[in-house]
Motif scaffolding. Structure first.
Motif, PDB file in Angstrom:
ATOM      1  N   MET A   8      14.053 -21.244   1.526  1.00 40.02           N
ATOM      2  CA  MET A   8      12.881 -21.069   2.384  1.00 40.02           C
ATOM      3  C   MET A   8      11.978 -19.956   1.857  1.00 40.02           C
ATOM      4  SD  MET A   8      14.516 -21.542   6.209  1.00 40.02           S
ATOM      5  CE  MET A   8      13.123 -20.776   6.994  1.00 40.02           C
ATOM      6  N   VAL A   9      12.583 -18.864   1.435  1.00 41.64           N
ATOM      7  CA  VAL A   9      11.805 -17.746   0.890  1.00 41.64           C
ATOM      8  C   VAL A   9      11.098 -18.168  -0.395  1.00 41.64           C
ATOM      9  CG1 VAL A   9      11.983 -15.463  -0.169  1.00 41.64           C
ATOM     10  CG2 VAL A   9      13.174 -15.933   1.973  1.00 41.64           C
ATOM     11  N   ALA A  10      11.786 -18.884  -1.247  1.00 41.43           N
ATOM     12  CA  ALA A  10      11.184 -19.350  -2.502  1.00 41.43           C
ATOM     13  C   ALA A  10      10.004 -20.286  -2.224  1.00 41.43           C
ATOM     14  CB  ALA A  10      12.227 -20.052  -3.366  1.00 41.43           C
ATOM     15  N   ALA A  11      10.172 -21.187  -1.271  1.00 43.13           N
ATOM     16  CA  ALA A  11       9.098 -22.121  -0.926  1.00 43.13           C
ATOM     17  C   ALA A  11       7.889 -21.375  -0.366  1.00 43.13           C
ATOM     18  CB  ALA A  11       9.588 -23.162   0.075  1.00 43.13           C
ATOM     19  N   ARG A  12       8.109 -20.424   0.531  1.00 42.07           N
ATOM     20  CA  ARG A  12       7.010 -19.659   1.117  1.00 42.07           C
ATOM     21  C   ARG A  12       6.321 -18.785   0.070  1.00 42.07           C
ATOM     22  NH1 ARG A  12       4.022 -20.712   4.356  1.00 42.07           N
ATOM     23  NH2 ARG A  12       3.740 -18.710   5.306  1.00 42.07           N
ATOM     24  N   THR A  13       7.105 -18.227  -0.842  1.00 43.64           N
ATOM     25  CA  THR A  13       6.533 -17.414  -1.915  1.00 43.64           C
ATOM     26  C   THR A  13       5.624 -18.264  -2.790  1.00 43.64           C
ATOM     27  OG1 THR A  13       8.443 -15.948  -1.892  1.00 43.64           O
ATOM     28  CG2 THR A  13       7.088 -15.925  -3.881  1.00 43.64           C
TER      29      THR A  13
END
Length: 66
Positions: A8-13
């Motif tokens: 999720m963090v990678a996608a949002r980044t």
């Protein structure tokens, strides 16, 4: 669970990076005057159209107040 959060963090980044690139492109390539100022009205970033339209050299940007 940890792997899911990392994904999720990678996608949002990635989404944030794409959004920033779009904004930067619009800001830098706009033919209109675009600037951002701080609480004291000192210009922070300024686009190239400002200098072309107003006739200021680009190195004067940190000294401009509106």
């Amino acid at each position: 669970m940890n792997l899911h959060l990392e994904e999720m963090v990678a996608a949002r980044t990635h989404e944030l990076s794409e959004s920033e690139n779009k904004f930067r492109h619009l800001f830098n390539n706009s033919k209109d005057i675009v600037y951002i100022s701080d609480a004291t009205n000192q210009i922070i970033p300024i686009n190239n159209a400002d200098f072309k339209m107003l006739g200021y050299p680009i190195h004067d940007a940190p000294n401009l107040h509106f």
